[in-house]
Design a protein around this motif. Structure first.
Motif, PDB file in Angstrom:
ATOM      1  N   GLY A 127       2.811   5.950  -2.890  1.00 35.33           N
ATOM      2  CA  GLY A 127       3.957   6.761  -3.296  1.00 35.33           C
ATOM      3  C   GLY A 127       4.037   6.917  -4.799  1.00 35.33           C
ATOM      4  O   GLY A 127       4.296   8.016  -5.314  1.00 35.33           O
ATOM      5  N   GLU A 128       3.793   5.846  -5.530  1.00 31.99           N
ATOM      6  CA  GLU A 128       3.849   5.902  -6.988  1.00 31.99           C
ATOM      7  C   GLU A 128       2.741   6.785  -7.554  1.00 31.99           C
ATOM      8  O   GLU A 128       2.958   7.581  -8.465  1.00 31.99           O
ATOM      9  N   LYS A 129       1.530   6.641  -7.016  1.00 28.09           N
ATOM     10  CA  LYS A 129       0.415   7.456  -7.504  1.00 28.09           C
ATOM     11  C   LYS A 129       0.675   8.938  -7.275  1.00 28.09           C
ATOM     12  O   LYS A 129       0.397   9.770  -8.143  1.00 28.09           O
ATOM     13  N   PHE A 130       1.217   9.256  -6.096  1.00 28.29           N
ATOM     14  CA  PHE A 130       1.500  10.662  -5.799  1.00 28.29           C
ATOM     15  C   PHE A 130       2.603  11.193  -6.704  1.00 28.29           C
ATOM     16  O   PHE A 130       2.496  12.293  -7.257  1.00 28.29           O
ATOM     17  N   ASN A 131       3.666  10.414  -6.867  1.00 23.43           N
ATOM     18  CA  ASN A 131       4.788  10.864  -7.696  1.00 23.43           C
ATOM     19  C   ASN A 131       4.419  10.962  -9.164  1.00 23.43           C
ATOM     20  O   ASN A 131       4.964  11.795  -9.894  1.00 23.43           O
ATOM     21  N   PRO A 138      -8.413  12.467  -4.535  1.00 17.93           N
ATOM     22  CA  PRO A 138      -9.332  11.367  -4.869  1.00 17.93           C
ATOM     23  C   PRO A 138      -8.616  10.127  -5.404  1.00 17.93           C
ATOM     24  O   PRO A 138      -9.111   9.010  -5.242  1.00 17.93           O
ATOM     25  N   LEU A 139      -7.468  10.313  -6.038  1.00 15.29           N
ATOM     26  CA  LEU A 139      -6.715   9.183  -6.575  1.00 15.29           C
ATOM     27  C   LEU A 139      -6.095   8.341  -5.462  1.00 15.29           C
ATOM     28  O   LEU A 139      -5.824   7.153  -5.644  1.00 15.29           O
ATOM     29  N   LEU A 140      -5.863   8.958  -4.316  1.00 14.62           N
ATOM     30  CA  LEU A 140      -5.195   8.287  -3.203  1.00 14.62           C
ATOM     31  C   LEU A 140      -6.162   7.780  -2.143  1.00 14.62           C
ATOM     32  O   LEU A 140      -5.793   6.937  -1.316  1.00 14.62           O
ATOM     33  N   GLU A 141      -7.380   8.276  -2.152  1.00 15.56           N
ATOM     34  CA  GLU A 141      -8.283   8.079  -1.017  1.00 15.56           C
ATOM     35  C   GLU A 141      -8.513   6.613  -0.646  1.00 15.56           C
ATOM     36  O   GLU A 141      -8.383   6.239   0.526  1.00 15.56           O
ATOM     37  N   ALA A 142      -8.855   5.781  -1.606  1.00 12.27           N
ATOM     38  CA  ALA A 142      -9.198   4.388  -1.288  1.00 12.27           C
ATOM     39  C   ALA A 142      -8.017   3.650  -0.656  1.00 12.27           C
ATOM     40  O   ALA A 142      -8.163   2.981   0.374  1.00 12.27           O
ATOM     41  N   ASP A 143      -6.847   3.768  -1.287  1.00  6.72           N
ATOM     42  CA  ASP A 143      -5.663   3.103  -0.741  1.00  6.72           C
ATOM     43  C   ASP A 143      -5.283   3.674   0.616  1.00  6.72           C
ATOM     44  O   ASP A 143      -4.847   2.941   1.516  1.00  6.72           O
ATOM     45  N   TYR A 144      -5.435   4.991   0.766  1.00  8.87           N
ATOM     46  CA  TYR A 144      -5.046   5.605   2.027  1.00  8.87           C
ATOM     47  C   TYR A 144      -5.964   5.171   3.166  1.00  8.87           C
ATOM     48  O   TYR A 144      -5.511   4.909   4.284  1.00  8.87           O
ATOM     49  N   ARG A 145      -7.267   5.062   2.879  1.00 11.08           N
ATOM     50  CA  ARG A 145      -8.198   4.577   3.896  1.00 11.08           C
ATOM     51  C   ARG A 145      -7.840   3.147   4.321  1.00 11.08           C
ATOM     52  O   ARG A 145      -7.873   2.810   5.505  1.00 11.08           O
ATOM     53  N   GLU A 146      -7.499   2.310   3.337  1.00 11.76           N
ATOM     54  CA  GLU A 146      -7.100   0.938   3.667  1.00 11.76           C
ATOM     55  C   GLU A 146      -5.821   0.929   4.494  1.00 11.76           C
ATOM     56  O   GLU A 146      -5.680   0.135   5.433  1.00 11.76           O
ATOM     57  N   LEU A 147      -4.888   1.812   4.149  1.00 11.35           N
ATOM     58  CA  LEU A 147      -3.629   1.886   4.888  1.00 11.35           C
ATOM     59  C   LEU A 147      -3.868   2.295   6.337  1.00 11.35           C
ATOM     60  O   LEU A 147      -3.269   1.722   7.259  1.00 11.35           O
ATOM     61  N   LEU A 172       0.826  -1.212   0.000  1.00 11.03           N
ATOM     62  CA  LEU A 172       0.000   0.000   0.000  1.00 11.03           C
ATOM     63  C   LEU A 172       0.857   1.258   0.000  1.00 11.03           C
ATOM     64  O   LEU A 172       0.564   2.225  -0.721  1.00 11.03           O
ATOM     65  N   GLU A 173       1.902   1.277   0.793  1.00 10.49           N
ATOM     66  CA  GLU A 173       2.788   2.445   0.837  1.00 10.49           C
ATOM     67  C   GLU A 173       3.448   2.662  -0.518  1.00 10.49           C
ATOM     68  O   GLU A 173       3.576   3.808  -0.971  1.00 10.49           O
ATOM     69  N   LYS A 174       3.855   1.592  -1.156  1.00  7.46           N
ATOM     70  CA  LYS A 174       4.471   1.689  -2.477  1.00  7.46           C
ATOM     71  C   LYS A 174       3.479   2.256  -3.493  1.00  7.46           C
ATOM     72  O   LYS A 174       3.809   3.164  -4.274  1.00  7.46           O
ATOM     73  N   ARG A 175       2.273   1.729  -3.472  1.00  7.86           N
ATOM     74  CA  ARG A 175       1.277   2.161  -4.448  1.00  7.86           C
ATOM     75  C   ARG A 175       0.910   3.635  -4.257  1.00  7.86           C
ATOM     76  O   ARG A 175       0.777   4.397  -5.219  1.00  7.86           O
TER      77      ARG A 175
END
Length: 282
Positions: free
Chosen positions: A132-136, A177-186, A127-130
Protein backbone atom coordinates in the motif's frame (compact mmCIF):
# COMPACT_ATOMS: atom_id res chain seq x y z
CA UNK A 1 -33.59 -29.85 15.40
CA UNK A 2 -33.60 -33.59 14.66
CA UNK A 3 -33.24 -32.96 10.91
CA UNK A 4 -30.36 -30.54 11.54
CA UNK A 5 -28.63 -33.10 13.77
CA UNK A 6 -29.08 -35.78 11.11
CA UNK A 7 -27.53 -33.58 8.42
CA UNK A 8 -24.55 -32.72 10.60
CA UNK A 9 -24.04 -36.38 11.52
CA UNK A 10 -24.28 -37.38 7.85
CA UNK A 11 -21.57 -34.85 7.00
CA UNK A 12 -19.23 -36.52 9.47
CA UNK A 13 -19.63 -33.87 12.16
CA UNK A 14 -20.60 -34.30 15.80
CA UNK A 15 -24.40 -34.24 16.18
CA UNK A 16 -26.00 -31.10 17.55
CA UNK A 17 -26.54 -30.91 21.27
CA UNK A 18 -30.20 -30.27 20.77
CA UNK A 19 -30.16 -26.79 22.30
CA UNK A 20 -33.42 -24.93 21.94
CA UNK A 21 -33.74 -21.56 20.25
CA UNK A 22 -33.70 -19.55 23.49
CA UNK A 23 -30.51 -21.24 24.69
CA UNK A 24 -28.77 -20.72 21.34
CA UNK A 25 -29.81 -17.07 21.19
CA UNK A 26 -28.56 -16.45 24.71
CA UNK A 27 -25.21 -18.00 23.89
CA UNK A 28 -24.94 -16.14 20.57
CA UNK A 29 -25.73 -12.80 22.23
CA UNK A 30 -23.05 -13.44 24.84
CA UNK A 31 -20.38 -14.30 22.27
CA UNK A 32 -21.27 -11.34 20.05
CA UNK A 33 -21.41 -8.89 22.97
CA UNK A 34 -18.06 -10.05 24.31
CA UNK A 35 -16.51 -9.68 20.86
CA UNK A 36 -17.96 -6.26 20.07
CA UNK A 37 -16.71 -4.82 23.35
CA UNK A 38 -13.18 -5.50 22.10
CA UNK A 39 -13.74 -4.90 18.40
CA UNK A 40 -15.60 -1.58 18.35
CA UNK A 41 -12.80 0.62 19.78
CA UNK A 42 -10.30 -1.04 17.43
CA UNK A 43 -12.58 -0.40 14.46
CA UNK A 44 -12.96 3.28 15.37
CA UNK A 45 -9.21 3.70 15.79
CA UNK A 46 -8.59 1.94 12.48
CA UNK A 47 -10.92 4.27 10.60
CA UNK A 48 -9.21 7.31 12.13
CA UNK A 49 -5.73 6.00 11.29
CA UNK A 50 -6.83 5.16 7.74
CA UNK A 51 -8.24 8.64 7.25
CA UNK A 52 -5.13 10.34 8.58
CA UNK A 53 -2.78 8.27 6.43
CA UNK A 54 -4.84 8.75 3.27
CA UNK A 55 -5.04 12.51 3.79
CA UNK A 56 -1.47 13.16 4.99
CA UNK A 57 0.64 10.27 3.74
CA UNK A 58 2.41 10.24 7.12
CA UNK A 59 4.14 6.87 7.62
CA UNK A 60 3.41 7.03 11.37
CA UNK A 61 -0.29 6.82 10.51
CA UNK A 62 0.40 3.94 8.12
CA UNK A 63 2.26 2.14 10.92
CA UNK A 64 -0.63 2.75 13.30
CA UNK A 65 -3.15 1.51 10.73
CA UNK A 66 -1.17 -1.73 10.26
CA UNK A 67 -0.85 -2.21 14.03
CA UNK A 68 -4.62 -2.02 14.46
CA UNK A 69 -5.28 -4.33 11.50
CA UNK A 70 -2.99 -6.89 13.13
CA UNK A 71 -4.75 -6.43 16.48
CA UNK A 72 -8.10 -7.12 14.81
CA UNK A 73 -6.70 -10.17 13.04
CA UNK A 74 -5.35 -11.51 16.32
CA UNK A 75 -8.71 -10.81 17.96
CA UNK A 76 -10.40 -12.78 15.17
CA UNK A 77 -7.90 -15.62 15.57
CA UNK A 78 -9.09 -16.50 19.10
CA UNK A 79 -9.49 -20.29 19.01
CA UNK A 80 -11.97 -20.56 21.87
CA UNK A 81 -14.31 -17.94 20.43
CA UNK A 82 -14.02 -19.50 17.00
CA UNK A 83 -14.99 -22.91 18.40
CA UNK A 84 -18.10 -21.39 19.98
CA UNK A 85 -18.95 -19.54 16.77
CA UNK A 86 -18.44 -22.69 14.72
CA UNK A 87 -20.94 -24.57 16.86
CA UNK A 88 -23.44 -21.72 16.65
CA UNK A 89 -22.88 -21.51 12.89
CA UNK A 90 -23.68 -25.21 12.52
CA UNK A 91 -26.88 -24.80 14.54
CA UNK A 92 -27.82 -21.40 13.14
CA UNK A 93 -31.05 -22.68 11.56
CA UNK A 94 -32.32 -23.16 15.10
CA UNK A 95 -31.75 -19.47 15.94
CA UNK A 96 -35.15 -17.91 15.34
CA UNK A 97 -34.03 -14.25 15.41
CA UNK A 98 -32.90 -13.55 11.80
CA UNK A 99 -30.67 -10.61 12.77
CA UNK A 100 -28.90 -12.62 15.46
CA UNK A 101 -28.53 -15.55 13.09
CA UNK A 102 -26.95 -13.27 10.49
CA UNK A 103 -24.56 -11.82 13.07
CA UNK A 104 -23.39 -15.33 13.91
CA UNK A 105 -22.78 -16.06 10.22
CA UNK A 106 -20.83 -12.85 9.63
CA UNK A 107 -18.74 -13.24 12.76
CA UNK A 108 -17.92 -16.88 12.02
CA UNK A 109 -16.84 -16.02 8.48
CA UNK A 110 -14.70 -13.08 9.64
CA UNK A 111 -12.89 -15.37 12.10
CA UNK A 112 -12.36 -18.21 9.62
CA UNK A 113 -9.40 -16.83 7.58
CA UNK A 114 -7.57 -15.83 10.76
CA UNK A 115 -7.29 -19.35 12.25
CA UNK A 116 -3.58 -19.58 11.45
CA UNK A 117 -0.34 -18.81 13.27
CA UNK A 118 0.32 -15.29 14.52
CA UNK A 119 3.54 -15.26 12.45
CA UNK A 120 1.55 -15.62 9.23
CA UNK A 121 -0.95 -12.97 10.27
CA UNK A 122 1.94 -10.63 11.08
CA UNK A 123 3.66 -11.25 7.74
CA UNK A 124 0.36 -10.83 5.87
CA UNK A 125 -0.22 -7.45 7.50
CA UNK A 126 3.37 -6.36 6.86
CA UNK A 127 3.21 -7.21 3.16
CA UNK A 128 -0.14 -5.47 2.67
CA UNK A 129 1.19 -2.38 4.42
CA UNK A 130 4.35 -2.29 2.35
CA UNK A 131 2.46 -2.73 -0.93
CA UNK A 132 0.00 0.00 0.00
CA UNK A 133 2.78 2.44 0.85
CA UNK A 134 4.73 1.71 -2.33
CA UNK A 135 1.63 2.23 -4.46
CA UNK A 136 0.61 5.42 -2.67
CA UNK A 137 4.15 6.83 -2.80
CA UNK A 138 4.62 6.17 -6.50
CA UNK A 139 4.70 9.32 -8.63
CA UNK A 140 4.74 8.77 -12.42
CA UNK A 141 7.11 11.05 -14.33
CA UNK A 142 5.72 12.74 -17.45
CA UNK A 143 7.68 15.39 -19.30
CA UNK A 144 10.31 15.33 -16.57
CA UNK A 145 7.74 16.19 -13.90
CA UNK A 146 6.39 13.95 -11.12
CA UNK A 147 2.62 13.72 -11.22
CA UNK A 148 -0.06 12.22 -9.01
CA UNK A 149 -2.26 9.41 -10.26
CA UNK A 150 -5.13 11.89 -10.34
CA UNK A 151 -3.14 14.14 -12.66
CA UNK A 152 -2.35 11.15 -14.86
CA UNK A 153 -6.05 10.30 -15.10
CA UNK A 154 -6.79 13.87 -16.22
CA UNK A 155 -4.17 13.62 -18.96
CA UNK A 156 -5.65 10.35 -20.20
CA UNK A 157 -9.18 11.71 -20.24
CA UNK A 158 -8.51 15.22 -21.59
CA UNK A 159 -5.35 15.31 -23.72
CA UNK A 160 -5.42 14.77 -27.48
CA UNK A 161 -1.61 14.59 -27.82
CA UNK A 162 -0.83 10.94 -28.63
CA UNK A 163 2.80 11.22 -27.49
CA UNK A 164 1.84 12.70 -24.14
CA UNK A 165 -0.90 10.11 -23.70
CA UNK A 166 1.53 7.27 -24.38
CA UNK A 167 4.08 8.67 -21.93
CA UNK A 168 1.46 9.14 -19.20
CA UNK A 169 -0.10 5.70 -19.72
CA UNK A 170 3.26 3.90 -19.65
CA UNK A 171 4.51 5.94 -16.68
CA UNK A 172 1.46 4.96 -14.64
CA UNK A 173 2.09 1.27 -15.30
CA UNK A 174 5.75 1.45 -14.23
CA UNK A 175 4.56 1.04 -10.64
CA UNK A 176 4.13 -2.69 -11.36
CA UNK A 177 7.84 -3.67 -11.20
CA UNK A 178 8.10 -1.91 -7.83
CA UNK A 179 5.31 -4.08 -6.42
CA UNK A 180 6.01 -7.40 -8.11
CA UNK A 181 8.28 -9.12 -5.57
CA UNK A 182 6.13 -8.27 -2.55
CA UNK A 183 2.95 -9.08 -4.42
CA UNK A 184 4.23 -12.52 -5.45
CA UNK A 185 5.13 -13.23 -1.82
CA UNK A 186 1.70 -12.04 -0.71
CA UNK A 187 -0.04 -14.36 -3.18
CA UNK A 188 2.03 -17.33 -1.98
CA UNK A 189 1.29 -16.47 1.65
CA UNK A 190 -2.45 -16.12 1.07
CA UNK A 191 -2.49 -19.48 -0.71
CA UNK A 192 -0.50 -21.08 2.13
CA UNK A 193 -2.98 -19.71 4.68
CA UNK A 194 -5.89 -21.07 2.64
CA UNK A 195 -4.28 -24.51 2.43
CA UNK A 196 -3.63 -24.46 6.19
CA UNK A 197 -7.38 -24.04 6.61
CA UNK A 198 -8.25 -26.86 4.21
CA UNK A 199 -8.98 -24.85 1.07
CA UNK A 200 -7.45 -25.31 -2.38
CA UNK A 201 -6.20 -21.73 -2.60
CA UNK A 202 -6.87 -18.15 -1.49
CA UNK A 203 -9.62 -17.75 -4.08
CA UNK A 204 -11.56 -20.69 -2.66
CA UNK A 205 -11.18 -19.33 0.87
CA UNK A 206 -12.24 -15.85 -0.22
CA UNK A 207 -15.30 -17.31 -1.92
CA UNK A 208 -16.25 -19.12 1.28
CA UNK A 209 -15.86 -15.97 3.36
CA UNK A 210 -17.80 -13.91 0.80
CA UNK A 211 -20.50 -16.62 0.57
CA UNK A 212 -19.91 -16.87 -3.16
CA UNK A 213 -20.37 -19.94 -5.37
CA UNK A 214 -17.37 -19.93 -7.74
CA UNK A 215 -19.01 -22.30 -10.20
CA UNK A 216 -22.06 -20.03 -10.38
CA UNK A 217 -19.77 -17.03 -10.84
CA UNK A 218 -17.90 -18.75 -13.67
CA UNK A 219 -21.19 -19.59 -15.37
CA UNK A 220 -22.41 -16.03 -14.94
CA UNK A 221 -19.32 -14.47 -16.55
CA UNK A 222 -19.34 -17.08 -19.31
CA UNK A 223 -22.97 -16.17 -20.04
CA UNK A 224 -22.17 -12.45 -19.98
CA UNK A 225 -19.22 -12.96 -22.34
CA UNK A 226 -21.29 -15.03 -24.72
CA UNK A 227 -24.12 -12.48 -24.74
CA UNK A 228 -21.99 -9.35 -25.10
CA UNK A 229 -18.79 -10.20 -27.00
CA UNK A 230 -20.16 -9.90 -30.53
CA UNK A 231 -22.33 -6.81 -29.86
CA UNK A 232 -19.40 -5.12 -28.11
CA UNK A 233 -16.97 -5.84 -30.95
CA UNK A 234 -19.52 -4.45 -33.39
CA UNK A 235 -19.99 -1.32 -31.24
CA UNK A 236 -16.23 -0.84 -30.87
CA UNK A 237 -15.47 -1.30 -34.56
CA UNK A 238 -18.39 0.72 -35.93
CA UNK A 239 -18.85 3.46 -33.32
CA UNK A 240 -16.15 3.80 -30.65
CA UNK A 241 -12.94 3.41 -32.66
CA UNK A 242 -13.85 5.71 -35.58
CA UNK A 243 -14.77 8.54 -33.17
CA UNK A 244 -11.60 8.12 -31.11
CA UNK A 245 -9.46 7.98 -34.25
CA UNK A 246 -11.01 11.26 -35.42
CA UNK A 247 -10.40 12.83 -31.98
CA UNK A 248 -6.69 11.99 -32.02
CA UNK A 249 -6.10 12.45 -35.73
CA UNK A 250 -4.88 8.88 -36.29
CA UNK A 251 -6.02 5.88 -38.31
CA UNK A 252 -8.23 3.36 -36.55
CA UNK A 253 -5.45 0.78 -36.95
CA UNK A 254 -3.10 3.10 -35.01
CA UNK A 255 -5.28 3.35 -31.89
CA UNK A 256 -3.48 2.15 -28.78
CA UNK A 257 -4.51 1.54 -25.12
CA UNK A 258 -3.67 5.14 -24.14
CA UNK A 259 -6.25 6.47 -26.58
CA UNK A 260 -9.21 5.05 -24.64
CA UNK A 261 -9.21 7.75 -21.92
CA UNK A 262 -8.55 5.54 -18.87
CA UNK A 263 -5.77 3.31 -17.63
CA UNK A 264 -7.39 -0.12 -17.98
CA UNK A 265 -10.33 0.39 -20.37
CA UNK A 266 -12.72 -0.04 -17.44
CA UNK A 267 -14.94 2.90 -18.42
CA UNK A 268 -16.55 3.97 -21.65
CA UNK A 269 -14.52 6.74 -23.34
CA UNK A 270 -16.36 10.01 -22.81
CA UNK A 271 -15.18 11.40 -26.16
CA UNK A 272 -17.51 9.04 -28.04
CA UNK A 273 -20.57 10.73 -26.57
CA UNK A 274 -20.22 13.84 -28.69
CA UNK A 275 -22.79 16.45 -27.68
CA UNK A 276 -24.87 14.12 -25.52
CA UNK A 277 -25.67 15.83 -22.20
CA UNK A 278 -25.72 13.02 -19.63
CA UNK A 279 -26.39 15.50 -16.81
CA UNK A 280 -29.88 16.03 -18.16
CA UNK A 281 -30.54 12.29 -17.85
CA UNK A 282 -29.11 11.82 -14.36
Amino acid sequence: AAACAALIFAAGQAPARGKDSAMLEKEASAVIGEYLAKYEPLDLNLREAWFRYNTTGDKKDSDREAEIILEIRKLDSDRDRFARLKELFRERKNISDPLLRRQVEVLYLSHLPNQVSSDKLMRLTELEKRLGEKFNDYAPVVGGKKLSLVEISHILSDSTDSRKLEEAWKAQHLVAPLLEADYRELVKLRNAIARDLGYKNALALSAEVAETDLEMLDRFYADVTKATEKPFRKLKEEYIDPRLAARYGVAVADLRPWHYQNAFFQEAPTAILGDVDLDSLY
